[in-house]
Structure formats: C-alpha cells, structure tokens
Design a protein around this motif. Sequence first.
Motif, mmCIF file in Angstrom:
data_model
loop_
_atom_site.group_PDB
_atom_site.id
_atom_site.type_symbol
_atom_site.label_atom_id
_atom_site.label_comp_id
_atom_site.label_asym_id
_atom_site.label_seq_id
_atom_site.Cartn_x
_atom_site.Cartn_y
_atom_site.Cartn_z
ATOM 1 N N GLY A 118 70.595 -16.467 65.733
ATOM 2 C CA GLY A 118 71.443 -17.634 65.889
ATOM 3 C C GLY A 118 72.810 -17.381 65.284
ATOM 4 N N MET A 119 73.774 -18.161 65.712
ATOM 5 C CA MET A 119 75.145 -18.000 65.242
ATOM 6 C C MET A 119 75.227 -18.209 63.732
ATOM 7 S SD MET A 119 78.008 -17.276 66.849
ATOM 8 C CE MET A 119 77.962 -17.994 68.487
ATOM 9 N N ASN A 120 76.007 -17.364 63.070
ATOM 10 C CA ASN A 120 76.256 -17.443 61.624
ATOM 11 C C ASN A 120 75.034 -17.098 60.772
ATOM 12 O OD1 ASN A 120 79.046 -18.230 61.473
ATOM 13 N ND2 ASN A 120 78.434 -20.240 62.212
ATOM 14 N N GLN A 121 73.983 -16.597 61.375
ATOM 15 C CA GLN A 121 72.774 -16.284 60.617
ATOM 16 C C GLN A 121 72.467 -14.790 60.582
ATOM 17 O OE1 GLN A 121 69.607 -18.676 62.256
ATOM 18 N NE2 GLN A 121 70.764 -20.572 62.046
ATOM 19 N N LEU A 122 73.234 -13.987 61.325
ATOM 20 C CA LEU A 122 72.932 -12.566 61.369
ATOM 21 C C LEU A 122 73.284 -11.863 60.066
ATOM 22 C CD1 LEU A 122 73.013 -10.140 64.213
ATOM 23 C CD2 LEU A 122 74.440 -9.508 62.288
ATOM 24 N N ILE A 140 72.258 -3.228 65.249
ATOM 25 C CA ILE A 140 72.723 -4.586 64.977
ATOM 26 C C ILE A 140 73.727 -4.959 66.060
ATOM 27 C CG2 ILE A 140 73.946 -6.073 63.347
ATOM 28 C CD1 ILE A 140 73.125 -4.028 61.153
ATOM 29 N N VAL A 141 73.527 -6.106 66.695
ATOM 30 C CA VAL A 141 74.490 -6.614 67.675
ATOM 31 C C VAL A 141 75.121 -7.861 67.076
ATOM 32 C CG1 VAL A 141 74.887 -7.366 70.039
ATOM 33 C CG2 VAL A 141 73.054 -5.731 69.546
ATOM 34 N N GLY A 142 76.365 -7.735 66.647
ATOM 35 C CA GLY A 142 77.018 -8.805 65.927
ATOM 36 C C GLY A 142 78.112 -9.487 66.719
ATOM 37 N N HIS A 143 78.437 -10.681 66.298
ATOM 38 C CA HIS A 143 79.557 -11.480 66.806
ATOM 39 C C HIS A 143 80.815 -10.990 66.089
ATOM 40 C CE1 HIS A 143 82.203 -15.015 66.943
ATOM 41 N NE2 HIS A 143 81.428 -15.567 67.866
ATOM 42 N N ALA A 144 81.849 -10.621 66.838
ATOM 43 C CA ALA A 144 83.012 -9.970 66.235
ATOM 44 C C ALA A 144 83.591 -10.783 65.085
ATOM 45 C CB ALA A 144 84.088 -9.722 67.300
ATOM 46 N N ARG A 145 83.758 -12.072 65.275
ATOM 47 C CA ARG A 145 84.390 -12.874 64.226
ATOM 48 C C ARG A 145 83.491 -13.020 63.002
ATOM 49 N NH1 ARG A 145 87.197 -18.897 64.530
ATOM 50 N NH2 ARG A 145 87.579 -19.059 62.289
ATOM 51 N N PHE A 146 82.243 -13.359 63.213
ATOM 52 C CA PHE A 146 81.389 -13.733 62.095
ATOM 53 C C PHE A 146 80.674 -12.553 61.445
ATOM 54 C CE2 PHE A 146 81.153 -17.687 64.813
ATOM 55 C CZ PHE A 146 82.075 -18.393 64.048
ATOM 56 N N GLN A 376 90.516 -11.431 74.135
ATOM 57 C CA GLN A 376 89.191 -11.972 74.385
ATOM 58 C C GLN A 376 88.834 -13.022 73.351
ATOM 59 O OE1 GLN A 376 88.593 -7.879 74.164
ATOM 60 N NE2 GLN A 376 86.947 -7.838 75.655
ATOM 61 N N TYR A 377 87.903 -13.869 73.721
ATOM 62 C CA TYR A 377 87.314 -14.809 72.788
ATOM 63 C C TYR A 377 86.798 -14.035 71.580
ATOM 64 C CZ TYR A 377 83.707 -17.963 70.950
ATOM 65 O OH TYR A 377 82.916 -18.726 70.134
ATOM 66 N N ASP A 378 86.805 -14.665 70.413
ATOM 67 C CA ASP A 378 86.501 -13.932 69.184
ATOM 68 C C ASP A 378 85.049 -13.511 69.050
ATOM 69 O OD1 ASP A 378 85.064 -16.241 68.083
ATOM 70 O OD2 ASP A 378 87.024 -17.112 67.652
ATOM 71 N N GLY A 379 84.208 -13.813 70.036
ATOM 72 C CA GLY A 379 82.792 -13.481 69.937
ATOM 73 C C GLY A 379 82.368 -12.247 70.705
ATOM 74 N N VAL A 380 83.241 -11.267 70.883
ATOM 75 C CA VAL A 380 82.855 -10.020 71.550
ATOM 76 C C VAL A 380 81.674 -9.395 70.799
ATOM 77 C CG1 VAL A 380 83.589 -7.675 72.125
ATOM 78 C CG2 VAL A 380 85.184 -9.584 72.391
ATOM 79 N N PRO A 381 80.564 -9.064 71.474
ATOM 80 C CA PRO A 381 79.439 -8.429 70.781
ATOM 81 C C PRO A 381 79.784 -7.012 70.330
ATOM 82 C CG PRO A 381 78.694 -9.484 72.804
ATOM 83 C CD PRO A 381 80.202 -9.454 72.848
ATOM 84 N N LEU A 382 79.447 -6.707 69.087
ATOM 85 C CA LEU A 382 79.686 -5.397 68.504
ATOM 86 C C LEU A 382 78.355 -4.745 68.163
ATOM 87 C CD1 LEU A 382 82.539 -6.369 65.990
ATOM 88 C CD2 LEU A 382 82.772 -5.580 68.358
ATOM 89 N N TYR A 383 78.240 -3.451 68.454
ATOM 90 C CA TYR A 383 76.996 -2.713 68.235
ATOM 91 C C TYR A 383 77.172 -1.742 67.059
ATOM 92 C CZ TYR A 383 75.072 -4.362 72.692
ATOM 93 O OH TYR A 383 74.585 -5.150 73.697
ATOM 94 N N GLY A 384 76.321 -1.884 66.054
ATOM 95 C CA GLY A 384 76.371 -1.006 64.893
ATOM 96 C C GLY A 384 74.977 -0.551 64.495
ATOM 97 N N ILE A 385 74.923 0.437 63.619
ATOM 98 C CA ILE A 385 73.649 0.987 63.141
ATOM 99 C C ILE A 385 73.563 0.756 61.637
ATOM 100 C CG2 ILE A 385 72.230 3.071 62.897
ATOM 101 C CD1 ILE A 385 73.620 4.209 65.356
ATOM 102 N N PRO A 386 72.513 0.089 61.152
ATOM 103 C CA PRO A 386 72.410 -0.191 59.714
ATOM 104 C C PRO A 386 72.181 1.089 58.911
ATOM 105 C CG PRO A 386 70.373 -0.803 60.823
ATOM 106 C CD PRO A 386 71.362 -0.441 61.905
ATOM 107 N N ILE A 387 72.627 1.087 57.665
ATOM 108 C CA ILE A 387 72.474 2.282 56.826
ATOM 109 C C ILE A 387 71.010 2.560 56.517
ATOM 110 C CG2 ILE A 387 74.758 2.121 55.787
ATOM 111 C CD1 ILE A 387 73.398 0.845 53.336
ATOM 112 N N THR A 388 70.134 1.587 56.738
ATOM 113 C CA THR A 388 68.707 1.786 56.475
ATOM 114 C C THR A 388 67.984 2.463 57.629
ATOM 115 O OG1 THR A 388 68.438 -0.516 57.187
ATOM 116 C CG2 THR A 388 68.450 -0.083 54.808
ATOM 117 N N TRP A 450 89.484 -9.447 62.117
ATOM 118 C CA TRP A 450 88.977 -9.571 60.757
ATOM 119 C C TRP A 450 89.466 -10.871 60.113
ATOM 120 C CZ3 TRP A 450 85.695 -6.393 57.985
ATOM 121 C CH2 TRP A 450 85.381 -5.140 58.546
ATOM 122 N N GLY A 451 89.912 -11.824 60.922
ATOM 123 C CA GLY A 451 90.616 -13.003 60.436
ATOM 124 C C GLY A 451 89.900 -13.803 59.373
ATOM 125 N N ASP A 452 88.583 -13.988 59.489
ATOM 126 C CA ASP A 452 87.870 -14.770 58.491
ATOM 127 C C ASP A 452 87.854 -14.072 57.138
ATOM 128 O OD1 ASP A 452 87.437 -16.748 60.280
ATOM 129 O OD2 ASP A 452 85.291 -16.424 60.519
#
Length: 498
Positions: A118-122, A140-146, A376-388, A450-452
């Motif tokens: 859910g939004m703001n919970q990742l 990890i698939v994250g929301h760019a802004r949050f 683009q809208y600030d919610g572009v999905p970003l794909y990353g790999i956790p350090i774990t 990185w506005g927030d």
Amino acid sequence: MKPWAIYKRILTLVLALTIAAGFVGCANESAGDPTVTSAEETGEETVDLYPDDMPDNMNFDGQTIRFITYQVDKGSRSIDIDEDAQDTGDIIFEAIWKRNQAIESRLNVDIQLSKETGMNQLVPAVTMSIQSNSDDYDVIVGHARFDIQLASSGYLKNLDHINYLNFEKPYWSQMYMDEIAYKDIHYWSTGDITIEYISTIYCMYVNSALWNDHYSDQRIYDVVNSGSWTLDSLKQYSIGAYRDINGDSVADENDVFGFAMQQGHVLNGMAFAAGVDYSARDAEGNISIIVNNERTINVFNKLYNLFFESGNATLLLANEKYDTTALTMFVENRLLFFPSTFGTCENEKMRAMETDYFIIPLPKYDESQPKYIVNQYDGVPLYGIPITAAYDNLDGIGATLEALASMSSTMITPVYYDLALKNKYSRDEESAAMLDLIHDSITTDFAFTWGDSIGGMLNLFYDNIRNTKFSSVIAKQERMWNKNLEKLVENLEKYMDM
C-alpha cells in the motif's frame, strides 16, 4: 531512449503475439529461438523477443525471484502473474502474464509477488526486514516520491555491480536513472520494465469535436510542430471555446470550457513543461538548488494569469474533484483541453468515448523556449535490490530484471501505446510521431524527485498557486532546502562504497 521507431514496425506482430494462444508453448519449447517472422512471411521483418545481450539457454534452477511492491494497481501490475489475467479481457494484463511465462521458461526462475504494502507503507516494511537482517525480498518496487529515500538509508545495492544489467540498452531509461542518481551510482532502475513509466507521463488530451467546432481552419499537430504551442496559445484557444450552455450566467463545470486545471500534481507537469529547473549539477556531479530564479517566477506569474486573470479560459478544480469532473466534461464534449497523464486513456469512459481525441505535449512557456519538455507524475515505479539479497542469488535477480525490461519493450510497451491512442498507433503516423515527440522530451530533476527528502519541493506550485507573494515563499524556503540537501548528500556519500 528511442525505441519508438522499432515499435512502429513491430506493433501488429506484437498484438498478434500477445493474443496467440500458442506463444507461451513456443517459448517453453525453445528459449533459444528469440525471433518471430512477420505475418507476411516476406523475410524482411523479424521481431527479436529478447533484445538483450544475455546468453541463450540460461538456467537458474528454479530460483524464486521475490518482489515487494507499494500498491497493487501501480507498482505490482507489471509483475502480477496470476493466470486469471488471461480471462479478464485486459490486453495489458494478458501481455504481462505471457511475458512472465516466457521469462520463467527462458531463465528457469519463479517470479513471485510476495508482498503489496500500500502507498506510504513500503519504506517501513523494507526497513523492518533489512534491520532484522532478513532475506525476505529480492526486488523492491518503490514509488519514486515516497520510496526513493531507501537509497539514502543504505538499504539498496549498487545496481551497476549486478551481472546482466545493461543500462545502456534502450529499454532502460538511462536519462531518468542518471537524473535521480548521485555521482553516477544507480540504486534504482526504471524504463520499459514497468508500463507505469509510460502511464505516468503528463500530456494534453484534445477533444477533436470541440477543436473542429472552433478551429477547423487549423490543425493542432501543426501548431505543436511549428513550436507555437505555448501557455499563451493555450489561453487564447481556451477563451474561444467557452460556452454558457445552460444560460445561468455562471461559469462552472456545467458549461463548455476550453481548459480545466487541477490544483494538484498536474501543476508539476505544467511547471516542468514551461522550463522550471529545480536543481543543477556541476562537472563533478555536485548538486545545487537553483529553483529560486527569474524563470520560475515568470512561469508562476503566467500560470497565475491563466488560472485567475483570463476570464473564462480556465476552470480550476479542487484536487479531489479533478479526475472525475474534468474527465466527465471531456468525454461529454464539454472540455477542449484536458491535461492529465497517459494512464487516463485506460479509464472506461475514455475507452468508450465516441469522439476522437489527440494527445499532445503540455505547452511551452513561449516560442523562444527551444523545445517541449515533458515530465511524469511523481509515482514512477523504481526497481531496486535490497542489501539483504543473498550474494548467490544476485545473478538470477539481475538476469530476471534485464529480461523483464527487454521483453517488455517488445511485448508490452507497443500494446500499451496502441491502447493509449485507441488503436490509432499502428495506422496513424501523425499520432505515432506525436508520441515520439512526447517521449523524446521526457526529463526529470534530482531535487524534484528527491523533493520530500529536501523539503516539499514537489508541492511548490500547487501549494502556492493562489499565493501572490510566490517569490517571497521561495526565498524563505531556499535556506531550508539547502540544509536538507546537504544532509541528504552526506547520507548518500556515506553509502557510496557499499
């Protein structure tokens, strides 16, 4: 990133492939046969389903690739592999399902959507997992802004060190990734791997019936291509379109308007399109805040004039009303210009709309602006790999992400663009050329994304659009922005060698 000429040539084939029941079976039989001959069997045109440089016949022994995403209808729909997707009638979901089946067969991996937060919970979910040193997720698939802040917390691996990821390929958005990176270190990736990279693009929908009613002597594509599509021309066209159709002498959402605007995130698209810059980099990659300048003030003043000092040119709607009210007016032929995102084309009302529409970029500041600018809208999905993520699993993770991106570029992106233009993309060269122009104009900005973390920079325009003392607002906030940027850079520097 300019894959669109390729998309034009292969679109018809791709549509056939995503529908053909035998495609997955063929992929299962031979992952080493990555080309399909055109339907005409001319021998002149083939589709490379795997336009990456990974070797054939890779085998990761059934390795599970576990994804955590931020929202089911945004981040996760480009991952969802529910077989029921075939029965929904949604060509996008069907194409995603077929792509994932082909990747699982090609690499011998098992793609799993492990958690939707859910939004703001990742961020809390990922933070808890990493701080407990749990190997819960591979991607990890994250929301760019949050969620971009996970990189400044030291929770993500440097993607440049992951085997098989090739960010020079056109299906990755190297522009976007470079803009949000610090000192050329990529913790996040995006591009064709997610259709939300496309659906979040800001654009202007133009109602063809209203345009022809008022401006039949002009072609909107000619206006755009001549460089004359500006905030001033938007204002003039909009004034000419207003009609008080119910005769109550009250200009409101029951009338015909030239332009409707949201007092919300769409204003970010308008500001970017008019040439507002939030930050800059020097030759060493150091970032500075530059938004407090004459251009920004001029853009604000012109937008303020458009919204509040132009008679009935613009209907300004509250954020919570915009999506439904402006959309309804547009499909009912009561709104000429409707600024939104490409994703709006998926709305049922838009898909059922009998009147044709055009898609063009948001307007420039003036004709002296050298080119159109798109964000683009600030919610572009970003794909990353956790350090774990386990070291022994990294090759399979990297190969899966590369395959998701490369195969999406041939199996999903063209289908989505055709949907956006209501099946015009394959037959209307002008529409396709306009999409090329919009796509080639995409940009973003480090401080904006990185506005927030820097202090509300994303909200600058829509929090203050009614504030006639806008210049003093920027001046007061500039010191705070610079302090927060300094803290952010310190954190990013701390984790650069991980």
